[in-house]
Write an enzyme that holds these catalytic residues in place. Sequence first.
Site, PDB file in Angstrom:
ATOM      1  N   ARG A   1       0.596  -1.240  -0.041  1.00 29.71           N
ATOM      2  CA  ARG A   1       0.057  -0.051   0.000  1.00 29.71           C
ATOM      3  C   ARG A   1       0.980   1.322  -0.047  1.00 29.71           C
ATOM      4  O   ARG A   1       0.385   2.096  -0.415  1.00 29.71           O
ATOM      5  CB  ARG A   1      -0.891   0.100   1.231  1.00 29.71           C
TER       6      ARG A   1
ATOM      7  N   GLU B   1       2.803  -6.342  13.479  1.00 32.32           N
ATOM      8  CA  GLU B   1       1.601  -6.383  14.447  1.00 32.32           C
ATOM      9  C   GLU B   1       1.263  -7.712  14.599  1.00 32.32           C
ATOM     10  O   GLU B   1       0.611  -8.424  15.501  1.00 32.32           O
ATOM     11  CB  GLU B   1       0.637  -5.537  14.333  1.00 32.32           C
TER      12      GLU B   1
HETATM   13  P1  AMP Z   1       4.316  -2.270  11.969  1.00 34.19           P
HETATM   14  O1  AMP Z   1       5.353  -2.950  11.295  1.00 34.19           O
HETATM   15  O2  AMP Z   1       3.621  -3.183  13.168  1.00 34.19           O
HETATM   16  O3  AMP Z   1       4.160  -0.858  12.043  1.00 34.19           O
HETATM   17  O4  AMP Z   1       2.858  -2.440  11.008  1.00 34.19           O
HETATM   18  C1  AMP Z   1       2.859  -1.678   9.625  1.00 34.19           C
HETATM   19  C2  AMP Z   1       2.448  -2.382   8.351  1.00 34.19           C
HETATM   20  O5  AMP Z   1       1.222  -3.538   8.714  1.00 34.19           O
HETATM   21  C3  AMP Z   1       2.006  -1.569   7.299  1.00 34.19           C
HETATM   22  O6  AMP Z   1       2.406  -2.167   6.111  1.00 34.19           O
HETATM   23  C4  AMP Z   1       0.361  -1.784   7.427  1.00 34.19           C
HETATM   24  O7  AMP Z   1      -0.120  -1.730   6.189  1.00 34.19           O
HETATM   25  C5  AMP Z   1       0.125  -3.064   8.133  1.00 34.19           C
HETATM   26  N1  AMP Z   1      -0.661  -2.904   9.293  1.00 34.19           N
HETATM   27  C6  AMP Z   1      -0.246  -3.245  10.779  1.00 34.19           C
HETATM   28  N2  AMP Z   1      -1.325  -3.156  11.361  1.00 34.19           N
HETATM   29  C7  AMP Z   1      -2.327  -2.546  10.785  1.00 34.19           C
HETATM   30  C8  AMP Z   1      -4.019  -2.309  11.009  1.00 34.19           C
HETATM   31  N3  AMP Z   1      -4.483  -2.459  12.229  1.00 34.19           N
HETATM   32  N4  AMP Z   1      -4.689  -2.386  10.014  1.00 34.19           N
HETATM   33  C9  AMP Z   1      -4.284  -2.123   8.751  1.00 34.19           C
HETATM   34  N5  AMP Z   1      -2.539  -2.375   8.273  1.00 34.19           N
HETATM   35  C10 AMP Z   1      -1.915  -2.657   9.354  1.00 34.19           C
END
Ligand code: AMP
Length: 171
Positions: A59, A96
Amino acid sequence: MQRARALIRDVPDFPKPGILFRDITPVLGDPLAFREVIDALAARYRNQGLTKIAGIESRGFVFGSALAYALGLGFVILRKPGKLPCKTYSATYALEYGHDTLHIHQDALQKGDRVVVMDDLIATGGTAKAAAELVTQAGAELAELCFVIELGFLKGREKLQGLPVHALITY
Ligand code: AMP
């Protein structure tokens, strides 16, 4: 950012139970909201001496490439494993939900490049940290990490230890 904010769709328990997924596809589908996002980012980054925008798969490609086009800059892709055909640098990180690795072509950036990294959302900050490592490993200067959405309660900024972060919409 009211139009875009209103269009973000909350999807409970996707892709795993307990995750509230913030779905930006309705923003992309609405021409005024999509433009609102890109125009706001372009206004922030115009005349900042940037040379490239780097987008995180997938995205981050959508927002990042539109931003690069709006600013008249080149676009660099940070991709999941097995996608880039030439020599890469890589960084592994915890999500996450799960683990993953990002790659960058070794020749995608040079010393003297000044780069904004773009993704749709920062959650725990692991993806962004890996992206920042790749940009600096490739020899460029990281100007800012930029997101449409920040999940502030997950404290992703703390993981980034003072790296500059910008988000349009915070939950
Ligand atoms: P992080 O590495 O934990 O900051 O996760 C970020 C990545 O995971 C990004 O590429 C987001 O598109 C995706 N992502 C993580 N959590 C969500 C969420 N609650 N909703 C949508 N996309 C998420």
